[in-house]
Scaffold this motif. Structure first.
Motif, mmCIF file in Angstrom:
data_model
loop_
_atom_site.group_PDB
_atom_site.id
_atom_site.type_symbol
_atom_site.label_atom_id
_atom_site.label_comp_id
_atom_site.label_asym_id
_atom_site.label_seq_id
_atom_site.Cartn_x
_atom_site.Cartn_y
_atom_site.Cartn_z
ATOM 1 N N VAL A 1 29.355 86.699 36.656
ATOM 2 C CA VAL A 1 30.405 86.320 37.096
ATOM 3 C C VAL A 1 31.158 85.499 35.419
ATOM 4 C CG1 VAL A 1 31.814 83.635 37.309
ATOM 5 C CG2 VAL A 1 30.239 85.292 39.467
ATOM 6 N N ASP A 2 32.096 86.078 35.091
ATOM 7 C CA ASP A 2 32.316 85.922 33.290
ATOM 8 C C ASP A 2 33.283 84.660 33.081
ATOM 9 O OD1 ASP A 2 31.383 88.256 32.591
ATOM 10 O OD2 ASP A 2 32.334 89.516 33.964
ATOM 11 N N LEU A 3 33.810 83.845 34.492
ATOM 12 C CA LEU A 3 34.933 82.691 33.881
ATOM 13 C C LEU A 3 35.082 82.326 35.816
ATOM 14 C CD1 LEU A 3 37.240 81.048 32.297
ATOM 15 C CD2 LEU A 3 38.410 82.999 33.648
ATOM 16 N N MET A 4 34.310 81.043 35.685
ATOM 17 C CA MET A 4 33.855 80.269 36.455
ATOM 18 C C MET A 4 35.327 78.744 36.664
ATOM 19 S SD MET A 4 30.131 79.156 37.137
ATOM 20 C CE MET A 4 30.352 77.018 37.449
ATOM 21 N N VAL A 5 36.121 79.064 37.764
ATOM 22 C CA VAL A 5 37.232 77.993 37.529
ATOM 23 C C VAL A 5 36.762 76.978 38.798
ATOM 24 C CG1 VAL A 5 39.587 77.676 37.534
ATOM 25 C CG2 VAL A 5 38.342 79.191 36.098
ATOM 26 N N HIS A 6 37.206 75.650 38.621
ATOM 27 C CA HIS A 6 37.256 75.076 39.285
ATOM 28 C C HIS A 6 38.829 75.130 40.046
ATOM 29 C CE1 HIS A 6 38.204 70.328 41.583
ATOM 30 N NE2 HIS A 6 37.059 70.779 42.225
ATOM 31 N N ILE A 7 38.731 74.915 41.308
ATOM 32 C CA ILE A 7 40.378 74.556 41.658
ATOM 33 C C ILE A 7 40.166 73.475 42.838
ATOM 34 C CG2 ILE A 7 42.345 76.369 42.799
ATOM 35 C CD1 ILE A 7 41.940 78.068 41.868
ATOM 36 N N GLY A 8 40.630 72.517 42.572
ATOM 37 C CA GLY A 8 40.415 71.115 43.228
ATOM 38 C C GLY A 8 41.109 70.923 44.397
ATOM 39 N N GLY A 9 40.743 69.357 44.643
ATOM 40 C CA GLY A 9 42.166 69.360 45.310
ATOM 41 C C GLY A 9 43.356 68.442 45.078
ATOM 42 N N ALA A 10 44.200 68.277 45.385
ATOM 43 C CA ALA A 10 45.835 68.525 44.530
ATOM 44 C C ALA A 10 46.010 66.761 43.936
ATOM 45 C CB ALA A 10 47.149 67.723 45.511
ATOM 46 N N THR A 11 46.549 66.919 42.245
ATOM 47 C CA THR A 11 46.089 65.961 41.271
ATOM 48 C C THR A 11 48.137 65.149 41.288
ATOM 49 O OG1 THR A 11 46.770 67.679 39.636
ATOM 50 C CG2 THR A 11 44.957 67.210 39.896
ATOM 51 N N ARG A 12 48.027 64.728 40.502
ATOM 52 C CA ARG A 12 49.519 63.874 40.261
ATOM 53 C C ARG A 12 50.080 65.239 40.224
ATOM 54 N NH1 ARG A 12 52.394 60.168 37.781
ATOM 55 N NH2 ARG A 12 53.483 58.356 38.707
ATOM 56 N N TYR A 13 49.774 66.035 38.501
ATOM 57 C CA TYR A 13 50.634 66.851 37.764
ATOM 58 C C TYR A 13 51.238 68.120 39.033
ATOM 59 C CZ TYR A 13 51.110 71.603 35.373
ATOM 60 O OH TYR A 13 52.076 72.299 35.200
ATOM 61 N N GLN A 14 50.109 68.283 40.007
ATOM 62 C CA GLN A 14 51.139 69.259 41.110
ATOM 63 C C GLN A 14 51.521 68.800 42.199
ATOM 64 O OE1 GLN A 14 45.788 70.104 41.795
ATOM 65 N NE2 GLN A 14 46.855 72.601 41.947
ATOM 66 N N ALA A 15 51.546 67.434 42.283
ATOM 67 C CA ALA A 15 52.150 66.617 43.042
ATOM 68 C C ALA A 15 53.741 66.275 42.957
ATOM 69 C CB ALA A 15 51.545 65.535 43.198
ATOM 70 N N ALA A 16 53.984 66.186 41.188
ATOM 71 C CA ALA A 16 54.898 66.607 40.780
ATOM 72 C C ALA A 16 55.220 68.177 40.449
ATOM 73 C CB ALA A 16 55.008 66.147 39.091
ATOM 74 N N GLN A 17 54.808 68.758 40.128
ATOM 75 C CA GLN A 17 55.365 70.277 39.978
ATOM 76 C C GLN A 17 56.119 71.310 41.985
ATOM 77 O OE1 GLN A 17 55.802 72.657 37.512
ATOM 78 N NE2 GLN A 17 55.332 70.132 36.273
ATOM 79 N N MET A 18 55.173 70.508 42.796
ATOM 80 C CA MET A 18 55.569 70.940 43.849
ATOM 81 C C MET A 18 56.919 70.304 44.257
ATOM 82 S SD MET A 18 51.793 71.596 45.857
ATOM 83 C CE MET A 18 51.980 72.298 47.552
ATOM 84 N N TRP A 19 56.700 69.240 44.069
ATOM 85 C CA TRP A 19 58.373 68.124 44.034
ATOM 86 C C TRP A 19 59.653 68.777 44.255
ATOM 87 C CZ3 TRP A 19 59.354 64.145 47.772
ATOM 88 C CH2 TRP A 19 61.145 63.273 47.688
ATOM 89 N N ASP A 20 59.084 69.140 42.133
ATOM 90 C CA ASP A 20 60.707 70.509 41.701
ATOM 91 C C ASP A 20 60.648 71.174 42.049
ATOM 92 O OD1 ASP A 20 60.812 67.733 40.415
ATOM 93 O OD2 ASP A 20 59.632 68.706 38.276
ATOM 94 N N ARG A 21 59.741 71.636 42.376
ATOM 95 C CA ARG A 21 60.143 73.217 43.307
ATOM 96 C C ARG A 21 60.229 73.016 44.618
ATOM 97 N NH1 ARG A 21 58.479 78.120 42.498
ATOM 98 N NH2 ARG A 21 58.745 79.533 43.742
#
Length: 451
Positions: free
Chosen positions: A359-379
């Motif tokens: 595994v060369d790169l580990m990335v945490h993809i967690g619950g929704a953040t404020r940034y994601q909520a705003a981006q999804m609203w715009d979409r």
């Protein structure tokens, strides 16, 4: 002294040949021998002429080009001459049917007609090609599916036409999948398409936390551009990623979008599925389709099954820890491969798995953040909420519900998921006020009970 009696010949040949029974039988036998010799000579001559004048190409069903050739043979060809129209008429066809569900609900069926078993003649450019599709008496030992072959025959002088045939068949296959992503799943010991190819998912449709998506995409593109760099340094040309986080955070959706961005397919293996054993996984990796992302889901399940192989060869119903390690960097791992592992429980993973090279790169993809909520609203509502006033009301309501907490150990704390927010917006497609008023439903029932 008496004279001795004259000696008599043991066999009177003249009398023997004068015998009509013998003469007739000898004549028939001689004629039969001559005819048999002539037949054998004729067969040998025809075989010699065939070898000198004709050339054959046999394609097995196990070869990747087999479906390409069948699809190419199914293309209509306009023949101008009278002879070509009569010789190249295919009267025996077979059908392959695929079904899919449309957006409105009803099932859509697609029928793919192709030459059936037997012999056919086609004209391609200036050459006539005899097509022989046969089902063999032998079968795969693991599935019982009979082997099949397609044989193409043409004049030796036209042998170079086969290069054009395979090039055109390959281009036709790529054209059929243009703008789409093929998703493979495991069936017995083979990779098979999971339904029809899916329309490529835009990267913009997957909203991850700020900078996360760009980091992985840039790393994958850099890897694909550095093949010679790996070769020159003797490093196995493969890249491994681990995406971890709670369910509904967008791990699988992002991988599908990345495949579309890179013009790759996706081959999925659920490591917790009964029947996916070490040997099966190793064998499947040796047959991984080209330009395909390998997706190993539920990687933590391999750490539950640490049972060692017994004397009878049995090692449990699922992939073991050692089997997963061998799949990532063992002899069966292969080259020129991008692999993604996903897990909901990173705490169950062993440090041996997540070392570089596996595994060369580990990335945490967690619950929704404020940034994601705003981006999804715009979409969802950006075309009607032009000034962003409703978006600010929505974010303020989420703050009142305390869905976003302070970051701990570098990871933001959240009480909802992007899947839940998307579900809220889908329920209120044209009602921004409704989405705001129903925001309390984003809190999972378990957390509501704890309040």
């Amino acid at each position: 002294m008496s004279e001795s009696a004259p000696t008599r010949p043991l066999l009177n040949l003249d009398a023997l040949f004068d015998n009509p029974v013998f003469a007739g039988g000898f004549g028939l036998a001689s004629l039969g021998a001559v005819l048999a010799f002539a037949r054998r000579g004729a067969i040998s001559t025809v075989g010699l002429i065939r070898r000198r004048m004709l050339v054959n190409v046999e394609i097995s069903r196990q070869d990747p080009s087999y479906p390409w050739i069948l699809a190419w043979l199914s293309q209509p060809r306009e023949q101008t001459s009278f002879l070509a129209r009569r010789l190249t008429r295919i009267n025996k066809l077979s059908v392959t049917t695929t079904t899919s569900v449309t957006a409105n609900g009803p099932t859509r069926a697609s029928f793919f007609l192709q030459p059936g078993y037997g012999r056919h003649v086609i004209k391609y450019k200036h050459a006539y090609i005899v097509v022989s599709r046969e089902k063999q008496a032998t079968a795969k030992t693991n599935t019982g599916e009979p082997h099949e072959t397609v044989e193409l025959t043409t004049l030796y002088a036209h042998r170079h036409i086969f290069e054009d045939v395979f090039t055109e068949a390959r281009a036709l296959a790529l054209q059929a999948h243009e703008g789409k992503t093929v998703v493979y799943s495991v069936r017995n010991f083979d990779w098979v398409p999971l339904g029809e190819p899916r329309r490529k998912r835009p990267l913009g449709s997957v909203i991850l936390d700020e900078g996360v998506k760009e980091r992985i995409v840039d790393d994958a593109k850099d890897f694909l551009a550095r093949r010679q760099w790996y070769v020159d340094r003797g490093i196995p040309y493969r890249r491994g990623y681990l995406l971890y986080g709670p369910p509904g955070s967008g791990k699988s959706s992002f991988i599908q979008a990345l495949a579309g961005e890179l013009d790759f397919s996706v081959a999925m293996v659920n490591l917790s599925e009964i029947g996916v054993t070490d040997d099966k996984l190793a064998f499947l990796l040796t047959k991984l389709p080209e330009r395909t992302i390998l997706l190993l889901e539920d990687a933590d399940s391999a750490f539950i099954n640490r049972r060692k192989r017994e004397a009878d060869g049995y090692s449990g119903g699922t992939v073991t820890f050692s089997g997963l390690l061998n799949a990532l960097d063992g002899l069966s791992a292969g080259e020129e491969r991008i692999a993604f592992l996903t897990t909901n429980h990173i705490e169950l993973l062993d440090p041996a798995l997540i070392r570089p090279g596996r595994v060369d790169l580990m990335v945490h993809i967690g619950g929704a953040t404020r940034y994601q909520a705003a981006q999804m609203w715009d979409r969802f509502y950006g075309d009607v909420d032009v000034d962003g006033a409703y978006r600010e009301r929505f974010l303020k309501r989420l703050d009142e519900l305390e869905l976003f907490g302070e970051a701990k150990e570098g990871q933001p704390v959240t009480r909802t998921s992007t899947a839940a927010i998307q579900g809220l917006f889908l329920f209120n497609k044209n009602d921004m006020d409704g989405a705001i008023s129903m925001a309390e439903g984003l809190i999972p029932p378990k957390l509501e009970a704890e309040q």
